[in-house]
Design a protein around this motif. Structure first.
Motif, short mmCIF file in Angstrom:
data_model
loop_
_atom_site.label_atom_id
_atom_site.label_comp_id
_atom_site.label_asym_id
_atom_site.label_seq_id
_atom_site.Cartn_x
_atom_site.Cartn_y
_atom_site.Cartn_z
N VAL A 291 0.83 -1.20 0.00
CA VAL A 291 0.00 0.00 0.00
C VAL A 291 0.87 1.25 0.00
O VAL A 291 0.59 2.21 -0.73
N TYR A 292 1.91 1.24 0.80
CA TYR A 292 2.80 2.41 0.90
C TYR A 292 3.44 2.72 -0.45
O TYR A 292 3.53 3.89 -0.85
N VAL A 293 3.90 1.69 -1.16
CA VAL A 293 4.54 1.89 -2.47
C VAL A 293 3.54 2.41 -3.49
O VAL A 293 3.88 3.22 -4.36
N ASN A 294 2.28 1.95 -3.38
CA ASN A 294 1.24 2.37 -4.33
C ASN A 294 0.25 3.33 -3.66
O ASN A 294 -0.97 3.25 -3.89
N TRP A 295 0.77 4.24 -2.85
CA TRP A 295 -0.05 5.12 -2.04
C TRP A 295 -1.01 5.98 -2.86
O TRP A 295 -2.17 6.16 -2.50
N ASP A 296 -0.56 6.52 -3.96
CA ASP A 296 -1.40 7.40 -4.78
C ASP A 296 -2.65 6.69 -5.28
O ASP A 296 -3.74 7.26 -5.32
N PHE A 297 -2.49 5.42 -5.65
CA PHE A 297 -3.62 4.62 -6.14
C PHE A 297 -4.66 4.43 -5.03
O PHE A 297 -5.87 4.63 -5.25
N PHE A 298 -4.20 4.06 -3.84
CA PHE A 298 -5.13 3.81 -2.73
C PHE A 298 -5.72 5.11 -2.18
O PHE A 298 -6.88 5.14 -1.76
N LEU A 299 -4.93 6.17 -2.20
CA LEU A 299 -5.45 7.46 -1.75
C LEU A 299 -6.61 7.93 -2.64
O LEU A 299 -7.61 8.46 -2.14
N LYS A 300 -6.48 7.71 -3.93
CA LYS A 300 -7.55 8.09 -4.86
C LYS A 300 -8.84 7.33 -4.55
O LYS A 300 -9.94 7.88 -4.60
N THR B 278 5.09 17.25 8.84
CA THR B 278 5.24 15.78 8.85
C THR B 278 3.91 15.04 8.70
O THR B 278 3.89 13.81 8.72
N SER B 279 2.80 15.77 8.58
CA SER B 279 1.48 15.14 8.58
C SER B 279 1.32 14.14 7.44
O SER B 279 0.80 13.03 7.65
N MET B 280 1.75 14.48 6.26
CA MET B 280 1.56 13.61 5.11
C MET B 280 2.29 12.28 5.29
O MET B 280 1.78 11.21 4.93
N PHE B 281 3.49 12.36 5.86
CA PHE B 281 4.26 11.13 6.09
C PHE B 281 3.58 10.26 7.14
O PHE B 281 3.45 9.04 6.96
N VAL B 282 3.11 10.86 8.23
CA VAL B 282 2.42 10.12 9.29
C VAL B 282 1.12 9.51 8.76
O VAL B 282 0.79 8.35 9.06
N ILE B 283 0.39 10.27 7.95
CA ILE B 283 -0.85 9.78 7.37
C ILE B 283 -0.58 8.58 6.46
O ILE B 283 -1.28 7.56 6.50
N LYS B 284 0.46 8.70 5.66
CA LYS B 284 0.82 7.63 4.73
C LYS B 284 1.18 6.35 5.47
O LYS B 284 0.75 5.25 5.09
N ILE B 285 1.95 6.49 6.54
CA ILE B 285 2.36 5.32 7.33
C ILE B 285 1.16 4.68 8.03
O ILE B 285 0.93 3.47 7.96
N SER B 286 0.38 5.50 8.74
CA SER B 286 -0.73 4.97 9.54
C SER B 286 -1.82 4.36 8.67
O SER B 286 -2.34 3.28 8.98
N CYS B 287 -2.15 5.01 7.56
CA CYS B 287 -3.19 4.47 6.66
C CYS B 287 -2.70 3.22 5.95
O CYS B 287 -3.49 2.30 5.69
N SER B 288 -1.41 3.16 5.65
CA SER B 288 -0.86 1.95 5.05
C SER B 288 -0.97 0.77 6.02
O SER B 288 -1.29 -0.35 5.62
N ILE C 7 -19.13 29.57 6.65
CA ILE C 7 -18.17 28.64 7.22
C ILE C 7 -17.69 27.70 6.11
O ILE C 7 -18.49 27.07 5.43
N LYS C 8 -16.39 27.62 5.94
CA LYS C 8 -15.83 26.80 4.87
C LYS C 8 -15.70 25.34 5.31
O LYS C 8 -15.51 25.03 6.48
N HIS C 9 -15.81 24.47 4.33
CA HIS C 9 -15.72 23.03 4.59
C HIS C 9 -14.27 22.59 4.52
O HIS C 9 -13.83 21.92 3.59
N ASN C 10 -13.51 22.97 5.51
CA ASN C 10 -12.10 22.59 5.59
C ASN C 10 -11.92 21.48 6.62
O ASN C 10 -12.25 21.66 7.80
N PHE C 11 -11.42 20.34 6.18
CA PHE C 11 -11.20 19.20 7.08
C PHE C 11 -9.77 18.71 6.90
O PHE C 11 -9.19 18.81 5.80
N THR C 12 -9.20 18.17 7.95
CA THR C 12 -7.85 17.62 7.83
C THR C 12 -7.92 16.28 7.09
O THR C 12 -8.87 15.51 7.26
N LEU C 13 -6.91 16.02 6.31
CA LEU C 13 -6.87 14.80 5.51
C LEU C 13 -6.84 13.56 6.39
O LEU C 13 -7.50 12.56 6.09
N ASP C 14 -6.07 13.61 7.49
CA ASP C 14 -5.98 12.44 8.36
C ASP C 14 -7.32 12.13 9.01
O ASP C 14 -7.71 10.96 9.11
#
Length: 244
Positions: A35-44, A65-75, A147-154
């Motif tokens: 999953v980590y290697v193919n992260w873009d595919f699974f993120l989509k 560092t959020s994107m790296f932590v998200i990538k690791i934890s979601c993987s 109010i804008k619909h802003n949410f964190t990716l994680d």
């Protein structure tokens, strides 16, 4: 028990459990790496439910560092999900031999049975429950207050993954009922007796897992009720075959 069969000592049981855990952990890491290697595919794939909403969600990260932590934890989470058939096989291979003489065939059957219902539960959560929940929670923000619909990716990704994973676990009800019936801890009469309490529990669970509107609550409760009725049927027929 045959004369040739010997009771496995405690330390051998512990060693067998250790190897079951090692195999499960290794499978999780292998799938997590894929999953980590193919992260873009699974993120989509994970972002697809947000694209079907009436409003546009602005997903963002707040730390360097959020994107790296998200990538690791979601993987890791996806690695657990993809490894579940292997994990189920290891669980049944450890527990089942002590309770069933023909455990080899039963292990394969229970693993396939559990994996199928887990996949169905994941699909139900991803395609039905997640979109309904996202649509409801995002609709609570009124345009009049600017109010804008802003949410964190994680937060978004964890919501999608955990809700889908939870649905997959809930759909293991028929598998658990089958096994408990096989070892004599559950009967169809018992399930029928507590049917009304189970229905009430499912409605409460639907209210907890979904937005507080009756329609979403019923959407969750209906498959749970179906699974409960299926468990009654399984318990009835499997008990009957055991008695023969």
């Amino acid at each position: 028990m045959n004369k040739n069969e010997k009771e496995m000592p405690f330390w051998e049981h512990l060693e067998e459990l250790r190897w079951c855990l090692i195999k499960s952990i290794v499978s999780v890491f292998i799938f997590s790496f894929i999953v980590y290697v193919n992260w873009d595919f699974f993120l989509k794939i994970l972002l697809n439910p947000s694209e079907s909403l009436n409003i546009k969600l602005n997903l963002q990260v707040l730390k360097i560092t959020s994107m790296f932590v998200i990538k690791i934890s979601c993987s890791l989470l996806l690695g657990i999900i993809f490894s579940l058939p292997i994990i189920l096989y290891q669980i049944w291979s450890f527990v089942n031999p002590a309770l069933n003489k023909n455990f080899k065939l039963s292990i394969i059957f229970l693993t396939l049975f559990g994996s199928i219902f887990f996949i169905i539960g994941i699909c139900f959560g991803y395609y039905i429950l997640v979109p309904f929940s996202l649509d409801f929670f995002s609709s609570l923000i009124q345009e009049t207050f600017n109010i804008k619909h802003n949410f964190t990716l994680d937060n978004y990704l964890y919501f999608v993954l955990w809700l889908s994973f939870l649905c997959g676990l809930i759909f293991q009800l028929p598998v658990i009922s089958l096994y408990l019936t096989k070892i004599g801890l559950l009967t169809s009469a018992f399930l029928k007796h507590y049917r009304k309490y189970a229905y009430l529990f499912f409605l409460i669970m639907g209210a907890i897992l979904t937005p507080p509107d009756p329609f979403s609550q019923i959407i969750v409760a209906i498959p749970l009720i179906f699974l409960y009725e299926l468990s009654i049927v399984i318990a009835f027929f499997y008990k009957g075959s055991n008695e023969e």
